[in-house]
Design an enzyme around this catalytic site. Structure first.
Site: not given
Ligand code: GCV
Length: 718
Positions: A185, A308, A382, A404, A410
């Site tokens: 990102r 994820e 997100d 955070e 993004e």
């Molecule tokens: C670092 C979202 C973003 C991911 C990111 C994730 C996170 O899904 O698209 O790129 O991964 O957040 O915060 O862990």
């Protein structure tokens, strides 16, 4: 106090500084960020120089040297005169002192903590002096940057009486930087960490990075991506991190590392990563000891677990608390902390994604070790252009929670859209959780004052890369700046921050500042309008999240599909999160839940986040939700066109390079805002089957045209 006596006492210890030359005039490519120290107007120069004819400090710490040189550099740049380093106070002295170096300091430093400062203009022995006082040299450095901020922004330096100390302890950047140099990102080029040539080569950019961060009070940096590689914990990479820590230390910045849960298995062949397995705990303890040997002031670990595809303690039927506490024990003796992320949602959990983090973490309240802090994204999905505040804020009183934010954009136009994030940060920090009655703001949750926590923090996912301008555009620098300033003081206004940033980045001339601030302040709302109006969310195209994709419905996990979020059909649009739907509102304190449960009391900006409404539902304006949606798309595009006009009018006042880049980026933004509008309307119209309101133009292409667009090489997406 007798300043002469004091100064004689410190004369022997006065810093021996290398001479500082006036900065060489450079092209305005944005590299200098807000620390440009551009020549002041002729009329201001003498006044500025008169406030720092000499700098008096006590001691020889690297931090004091940095503070002194920064003031010299600033004054030299703005006035052409270089302040001398003196052992005695004279007319126009800038005096940097702590109670330890000057026991009879005429300012009390109580309440300033280890990082705060006071600045006061005063007379000492008949001489006008500006005194910067703090309890530590780092505090003095922060004070020096504050004073330089005032000097750069054209504020009078004649009568100052300032006290400032951060309420939040950990003010961190999170780099999602990979060991191969890419940035997840990231839209400002490759990573600034040259892992390949570290630790031997420590390029000057690391120092400039530290300067920029220290100037806004950031005191920590997580070097690597939360989607971590185990390799970052090997000896060679620890040595590289240690080299960076050495550069950052005198600026008051600690380093932290993201860790991969299965590192003990990957690096040393352990059979399990079960946090309750003694061999696993011993491995982490030994690893922490190894890191602290190389980096004695190492900050600690950041962890993305069971999220994820990342492994985590739940793979061993353990909880997030089990995992966090095991790591916390490993760093405890060294004073380290663990930041455990609450960004979790599971493919096998059919519940509303917006509810899952709360469901996982709320039951763990009070179960975390005292050196664990849970890191929560600002909203439950997100980093969307707008999200209601995350339901965990206010819901875990026995656990320190840190914020955070995402500074990298993004979901907000990536590098080229001018969407100033100050208002987004401010909106979230000011949101009232009602956890302990009215006034229980998110800011009070994270600064620890609501529940009496000492461990407090805020993190921003960095927008920094090797681009000359660091952040992918000049205006993206304002988001880094605003994050730092709000992390230091959550009560600052996004507008005031935009103003001081514009004054330093462009010019203190209000003819320039006012239109720029106006553009900035409406820009995030404009992006909401052309991307996700009325509480829509996550309608970005798959993977790269660049551009619209509200039609996407064929991805493996339901919550990866935009149709999951908007639920548009022939009858209406929106996600019912009331009791008749997912009941996500039930995760908020009763007054907040009550407000959002009722479609009539839900602010329209959150309408479709919480409610599924018929297309004919009437908005407060009297128009239908369908017409209101279209009008907002139109407004968003119009706002960008207005920014283009404003920017064009600033041509005489902005240097050619930064003017041209911003102009080109606004052209891109306008084209893409139009694309967002047209593609979204083409899709929603295919569902709603409604005519466009009078005066709104039909999309330029049919839906198939928008659906067929592909961007296999969009940046930031590995
Ligand atoms: C670092 C979202 C973003 C991911 C990111 C994730 C996170 O899904 O698209 O790129 O991964 O957040 O915060 O862990």
């Amino acid at each position: 106090m007798n300043a002469r006596l004091f100064c004689r006492m410190i004369a022997m210890a006065a810093t021996a500084l290398t001479p500082v030359m006036a900065p060489v005039a450079q092209a305005e490519d944005g590299y200098d960020l807000w620390l440009r120290y551009a020549p002041a107007d002729q009329a201001r120069k003498p006044g500025l120089a008169a406030h720092a004819t000499a700098i008096v400090t006590a001691g020889t710490s690297p931090t004091l040297t940095i503070a002194t040189q920064e003031v010299q550099r600033g004054i030299a740049g703005m006035t052409g005169a270089i302040p001398t380093v003196s052992a005695t106070i004279q007319q126009g002295t800038l005096w940097l002192a702590t109670p330890a170096s000057a026991p009879a300091l005429p300012i009390k430093t109580d309440g300033l903590g280890s990082e705060g400062y006071a600045i006061r203009t005063t007379m000492i022995d008949g001489k006008a002096v500006t005194l910067i006082a703090a309890n530590s040299d780092i505090g003095l450095l922060h004070g020096a940057y504050h004073w330089l901020r005032l000097a750069q922004s054209g504020t009078s330096l004649d009568k100052l009486d300032i006290r400032s100390a951060p309420k939040i302890g950990l003010r961190l950047l999170n780099h999602w930087d990979n060991l191969n140099g890419t940035v997840e990102r990231g839209y400002a080029g490759q990573s600034i960490w040259d892992w390949w040539r570290l630790p031997d080569w420590k390029g000057p950019r690391y120092t400039d990075y530290a300067r920029a961060n220290a100037s806004i009070g950031i005191n920590g940096t997580v070097l690597n991506n939360v989607n971590a590689k185990a390799d970052s914990l090997t000896a060679p990479y620890i040595a590289k991190a240690a080299a960076l820590a050495d550069v950052f230390r005198p600026y008051g910045i600690k380093v932290y590392l993201s860790v991969k849960w299965t590192a003990p298995m990957e690096l040393d062949g352990l059979k399990t990563a079960d946090p309750l397995d003694p061999a696993v705990a011993a491995w982490w303890k030994a690893k922490a000891d190894e890191i602290y040997k190389a980096i004695p002031d190492f900050g600690g670990f950041l962890v993305k677990a069971n999220s994820e595809g990342q492994p985590g303690p739940q793979d061993y039927q353990r909880t997030h608390a089990d995992g966090a506490n095991m790591l916390a024990a490993a760093v405890k003796a060294h004073g380290g902390i663990v930041m455990w992320r609450a960004f979790v949602y599971a493919h096998d959990n059919p519940d509303d994604r917006a509810k899952q983090a709360y469901s996982d973490f709320k039951p763990l309240d009070g179960k975390f070790a005292d050196n664990v802090i849970v890191q929560v994204k600002n909203g439950a999905i997100d980093f969307q252009p707008r999200e209601p505040f995350h339901p965990l804020f206010g819901a875990m009183p026995k656990t320190p929670l840190m914020m955070e934010f995402q500074i990298t954009k993004e979901y907000l136009g990536q590098s080229t859209h001018l969407t100033y994030l100050g208002p987004l940060f401010e909106e979230v920090l000011d949101a009232d959780t009602y956890a302990k009655g009215k006034g229980s703001t998110v800011a009070k949750v994270i600064d620890g004052s609501l529940d009496g926590h000492k461990l407090t923090g805020i993190a921003g996912v960095a927008n920094i890369g090797v681009d000359r301008d660091w952040s992918g555009s000049i205006f993206n620098q304002a988001d880094w700046y605003a994050f730092g300033r709000l992390a230091w003081d959550t009560s600052l206004s996004a507008q005031d921050i935009a103003k001081e940033w514009a004054e330093m980045t462009f010019s203190p001339d209000q003819k320039v500042v006012q239109p720029i601030v106006k553009m900035m302040m409406g820009s995030r709302e404009a992006a909401v309008d052309y991307m996700t109006p009325l509480g829509l969310t996550h309608v970005m195209d798959t993977g790269h999240h660049y551009g619209p994709g509200p039609w996407v419905s064929d991805l493996a996990r339901p919550e990866w599909n935009p149709v999951y979020y908007h639920k548009a059909d022939a009858n209406g649009i929106g996600f019912d999160r009331t009791k008749t739907g997912s009941d996500a509102v039930g995760q908020y304190a009763p007054p907040v839940a009550k407000m959002w449960a009722n479609v009539k009391t839900t602010p329209e900006r959150d309408l479709l986040w919480f409610h599924h409404v018929p297309w004919d539902y009437r908005l407060s304006s009297g128009e239908t939700v369908w017409d209101g949606l279209i009008h907002r798309y139109d407004n968003g595009v119009r706002y960008v066109a207005d920014m283009q006009t404003t920017w064009a009018s600033l041509k005489p006042y902005v240097d050619a390079e930064r003017f041209a880049e911003t102009q080109a980026f606004l052209t891109i933004q306008h084209r893409e805002a139009q694309w967002w509008r047209d593609a979204s309307i083409a899709y929603f119209q295919s569902v709603s089957k409604r005519p466009l309101p009078a005066g709104s133009a039909a999309p330029a292409h049919d839906l198939q045209w928008y659906k067929a667009l592909e961007f296999p090489y969009a940046p930031g997406h590995n």
